[in-house]
Design an enzyme around this catalytic site. Structure first.
Site, mmCIF file in Angstrom:
data_model
loop_
_atom_site.group_PDB
_atom_site.id
_atom_site.type_symbol
_atom_site.label_atom_id
_atom_site.label_comp_id
_atom_site.label_asym_id
_atom_site.label_seq_id
_atom_site.Cartn_x
_atom_site.Cartn_y
_atom_site.Cartn_z
ATOM 1 N N ARG A 65 67.671 65.476 27.287
ATOM 2 C CA ARG A 65 67.033 66.248 26.220
ATOM 3 C C ARG A 65 65.861 67.104 26.691
ATOM 4 O O ARG A 65 65.813 68.302 26.438
ATOM 5 C CB ARG A 65 66.496 65.197 25.236
ATOM 6 C CG ARG A 65 66.269 65.493 23.877
ATOM 7 C CD ARG A 65 65.904 64.140 23.228
ATOM 8 N NE ARG A 65 66.296 63.013 24.079
ATOM 9 C CZ ARG A 65 67.346 62.254 23.863
ATOM 10 N NH1 ARG A 65 68.071 62.405 22.821
ATOM 11 N NH2 ARG A 65 67.645 61.269 24.706
ATOM 12 N N THR A 66 64.927 66.486 27.397
ATOM 13 C CA THR A 66 63.721 67.217 27.781
ATOM 14 C C THR A 66 64.074 68.352 28.732
ATOM 15 O O THR A 66 63.654 69.489 28.555
ATOM 16 C CB THR A 66 62.689 66.256 28.415
ATOM 17 O OG1 THR A 66 62.432 65.210 27.485
ATOM 18 C CG2 THR A 66 61.399 66.959 28.755
ATOM 19 N N LYS A 93 65.053 63.295 51.537
ATOM 20 C CA LYS A 93 65.173 63.454 52.994
ATOM 21 C C LYS A 93 63.799 63.397 53.652
ATOM 22 O O LYS A 93 63.619 63.812 54.791
ATOM 23 C CB LYS A 93 65.834 64.799 53.319
ATOM 24 C CG LYS A 93 67.254 64.917 52.823
ATOM 25 C CD LYS A 93 67.820 66.266 53.226
ATOM 26 C CE LYS A 93 69.109 66.545 52.484
ATOM 27 N NZ LYS A 93 69.410 67.977 52.448
ATOM 28 N N ARG A 115 58.728 66.563 35.936
ATOM 29 C CA ARG A 115 58.800 65.177 35.465
ATOM 30 C C ARG A 115 58.815 64.277 36.687
ATOM 31 O O ARG A 115 59.578 64.512 37.621
ATOM 32 C CB ARG A 115 60.056 64.935 34.639
ATOM 33 C CG ARG A 115 60.255 63.450 34.406
ATOM 34 C CD ARG A 115 61.287 63.143 33.388
ATOM 35 N NE ARG A 115 60.801 63.456 32.061
ATOM 36 C CZ ARG A 115 61.365 62.983 30.956
ATOM 37 N NH1 ARG A 115 62.412 62.206 31.030
ATOM 38 N NH2 ARG A 115 60.885 63.301 29.778
ATOM 39 N N HIS A 145 53.030 62.777 28.086
ATOM 40 C CA HIS A 145 54.224 63.600 27.890
ATOM 41 C C HIS A 145 53.837 64.610 26.804
ATOM 42 O O HIS A 145 54.244 64.520 25.652
ATOM 43 C CB HIS A 145 55.376 62.692 27.446
ATOM 44 C CG HIS A 145 56.731 63.337 27.447
ATOM 45 N ND1 HIS A 145 56.928 64.683 27.651
ATOM 46 C CD2 HIS A 145 57.961 62.802 27.268
ATOM 47 C CE1 HIS A 145 58.231 64.933 27.593
ATOM 48 N NE2 HIS A 145 58.875 63.819 27.359
#
Ligand code: NCD
Length: 318
Positions: A65-66, A93, A115, A145
């Site tokens: 969703r975000t 890596k 995020r 958030h």
């Protein structure tokens, strides 16, 4: 944080967290989002505000969703968008975050939407990024958030009008929730009458009442007469120990059902940031019922993210 996220005129440069932002600025975000909601409903869903800009979604944690609503928001502003799902990319890596930033800067990007599982990741990036780039926090660990909180505020204002008389209950796993923290800052700054948190002792951080809110451990008292209920998901992926006996037992004590919803004000709206766990924190009858505004929250998320992107890149001032 404000010394970094605001420019010297007090305008948003990055959007890292709600803590410390003024009521005026929060209302400005909501009003700007309002002007974008109509774009979202047009048959041609685009405005040229960010044409020529490149926005990079850097998601170090899974999200549907975000990430999608950030992508749609950028596209509706006519920006070019790159999506990186980093668990499959180069930090695995051994590349450091700074090296990754330098490489993306070399590609002349204008904004990073980040995020990350670590609290403070977005702030760290804002501290190290080239001066013309804006950082938007799309969720950092258990910290904040902020765009979720603003879409929640937008939804509350849409259904309830004035913030001042409202009693709002945030229910469930407060301990692991960045959404709850950002919402508490936003609700108290916007001046709601009362903010309550409701949940078992093991899932409520100690000292949380210092944020100016009331703590309840029983739904029966916590939901009494509230106008807005924000349900939270049990974030079991973040629980190191068993903090609740079982999902079944949790539902018996804290699940929102047609029965427990009756404790709230008869016009109360039900919100949830998603993803919802049906039968764990919320019954399907309520999630899909007439008082649920869970899907409108998703729609409003696009307009709010458009607003924050346009404001941080300095293309709108209202
Ligand atoms: C929230 C998150 O990731 O913090 N979800 C979201 O952004 N829509 C809440 C959650 O994961 O429960």
């Amino acid at each position: 944080m404000n010394s970094i996220q605001l420019d010297r005129h007090g305008r948003l440069k990055h959007f890292l967290g709600i803590e410390g932002l003024s009521r005026t600025l929060l209302l400005e975000i909501l009003d700007t989002a309002s002007s974008f909601l109509s774009v979202d409903a047009q048959s041609v869903k685009k405005v040229p505000l960010l044409r020529g800009k490149t926005i990079v979604n850097l998601f170090f944690e899974p999200s549907t969703r975000t990430r999608t609503t950030f992508e749609l928001a950028a596209k509706r502003l006519s920006a070019d968008v790159l999506n990186f799902n980093i668990s499959t990319s180069s930090t695995s890596k051994g590349e450091t975050l700074i090296d990754m930033l330098r490489n993306l800067e070399a590609m002349h990007c204008d904004m990073f939407v980040v995020r990350h599982e670590a609290g403070g990741a977005a702030l760290f990036m804002a501290q190290h990024v080239a001066p013309h780039i804006s950082i938007i926090n799309a969720g950092d660990g258990r910290h904040e958030h902020p765009t979720q909180a603003m879409l929640d505020m937008y939804t509350i204002r849409h259904y309830k009008g004035d913030f001042a008389p409202l009693k709002v209950a945030i229910v469930g796993d407060l301990l692991h929730s960045r959404v709850a923290r950002s919402n508490i800052y936003a609700l108290t700054t916007l001046g709601v009458n009362e903010v309550r948190v409701v949940g078992p002792k093991t899932l409520i951080p100690t000292g949380i009442e210092e944020l100016g809110i009331k703590v309840f451990h029983r739904l029966k008292t916590g939901l009494a007469d509230v106008d807005v209920i924000i349900m939270l998901r049990l974030q079991r992926e973040r629980m190191e120990n068993a903090l609740i006996p079982s999902a079944h037992e949790y539902f018996q004590y804290y699940g929102l059902t047609e029965e427990t919803l009756k404790i709230a004000h008869p016009d109360a709206i039900v919100m949830h940031p998603g993803p919802i766990n049906r039968g764990v924190e919320i019954d399907s009858c309520v999630a899909d019922g007439p008082r649920s505004v869970i899907l409108p929250q998703v729609t409003n998320g696009i307009a709010v993210r458009m607003a924050v992107m346009a404001m941080t890149l300095g293309v709108v001032t209202i």
